[in-house]
Design an enzyme around this catalytic site. Structure first.
Site, PDB file in Angstrom:
ATOM      1  N   SER A 122      23.818  37.091  48.410  1.00 38.02           N
ATOM      2  CA  SER A 122      24.346  36.655  47.123  1.00 38.02           C
ATOM      3  C   SER A 122      25.733  36.126  47.526  1.00 38.02           C
ATOM      4  O   SER A 122      25.959  35.053  47.884  1.00 38.02           O
ATOM      5  CB  SER A 122      24.691  37.907  46.822  1.00 38.02           C
ATOM      6  N   ASP A 177      13.247  37.145  42.339  1.00 38.73           N
ATOM      7  CA  ASP A 177      14.560  37.492  42.305  1.00 38.73           C
ATOM      8  C   ASP A 177      15.272  37.458  40.654  1.00 38.73           C
ATOM      9  O   ASP A 177      15.712  36.650  40.286  1.00 38.73           O
ATOM     10  CB  ASP A 177      16.584  36.454  42.661  1.00 38.73           C
ATOM     11  N   HIS A 211      16.112  41.082  44.025  1.00 37.14           N
ATOM     12  CA  HIS A 211      17.077  40.415  45.347  1.00 37.14           C
ATOM     13  C   HIS A 211      17.863  41.235  46.141  1.00 37.14           C
ATOM     14  O   HIS A 211      18.523  42.368  46.402  1.00 37.14           O
ATOM     15  CB  HIS A 211      18.484  40.430  43.825  1.00 37.14           C
TER      16      HIS A 211
END
Length: 232
Positions: A122, A177, A211
């Protein structure tokens, strides 16, 4: 040299997973927003190679605009998570210099830059991409999970002095995600193809993955690290 010594507190406080034999390579892995190096140190331990040192620094705690200015671990400020959101240019560049200082420190201690692989998840993956693409020293590669390229409009010009135009990149993304949509990952992969050798870019997506990470993705990460950082 890329970087200066301002960041060595990052290294002093980092979670380090030592090799079980002589360390001839290093992986620097950067966590996501609000996390710490501990969770990814555990993930790296599960796929460790005996000759590789894994360094998982903790981001500094700063107020994050996206989260109502709450203070949390963050490599740089985030204003939004879409390709056209305003970005914290000064913070991104400062964070990249701090990671480059860790690379320099490893080089001084016997692990040259071309035996260092950068990775992250991320926001950490975003920073690993930006750092590698603006670093003059040649690195072993980048693992970029569920992320994007910061300051993407500044490329390819921002990479003009980079030693990493031929660097292998493994980019992975969950197809479900909700935070960083997989389309953003795909756009990033396309952008990377005009910055580095497109044949060196691998973009993998994982059905049903949100995610986060999954065992299949971590197996791909392990295989990539084994290929880019073989035992010498």
């Amino acid at each position: 040299m890329c970087g200066n010594n301002m960041s060595l507190p990052l290294l002093a406080e980092a979670v380090t997973v030592s090799g079980t034999e002589k360390e001839t390579a290093a992986v620097i892995f950067l966590h996501g927003l609000g996390d710490s190096g501990h969770s990814w140190a555990d993930a790296m331990t599960a796929i460790r190679l005996p000759h590789v040192k894994y360094i998982c620094p903790h981001a500094p705690r700063i107020p994050v605009t996206l989260n109502m200015k709450m203070t949390m671990p963050s490599w740089f400020d985030l204003m939004g998570l879409s390709p056209d959101s305003p970005e914290d240019e000064a913070g991104i560049k400062r964070a990249a210099e701090n990671i480059k200082a860790i690379i320099d420190h490893e080089a001084k201690n016997g692990i040259p830059a071309n035996r260092v692989l950068l990775g992250g998840f991320s926001q950490g993956g975003a920073l690993s991409l930006y750092t590698a693409l603006t670093c003059q020293q040649q690195l072993a590669g980048v693992v970029a999970l569920s992320c994007w390229l910061p300051l993407h409009k500044s490329f390819p010009q921002a990479a003009s002095a980079s030693g990493n135009r031929d660097m292998p990149i493994l980019q992975c993304h969950g197809e479900m995600d909700p935070m960083i949509p997989v389309q953003f990952g795909a756009m990033t992969a396309e952008k990377l193809k005009v910055i580095v050798n497109p044949q060196k870019i691998t973009f993998r997506t994982y059905p049903g993955l949100v995610h986060s990470s999954c065992p299949q993705e971590m197996a791909a990460v392990k295989e990539f690290i084994e290929k880019q950082l073989p035992r010498i």
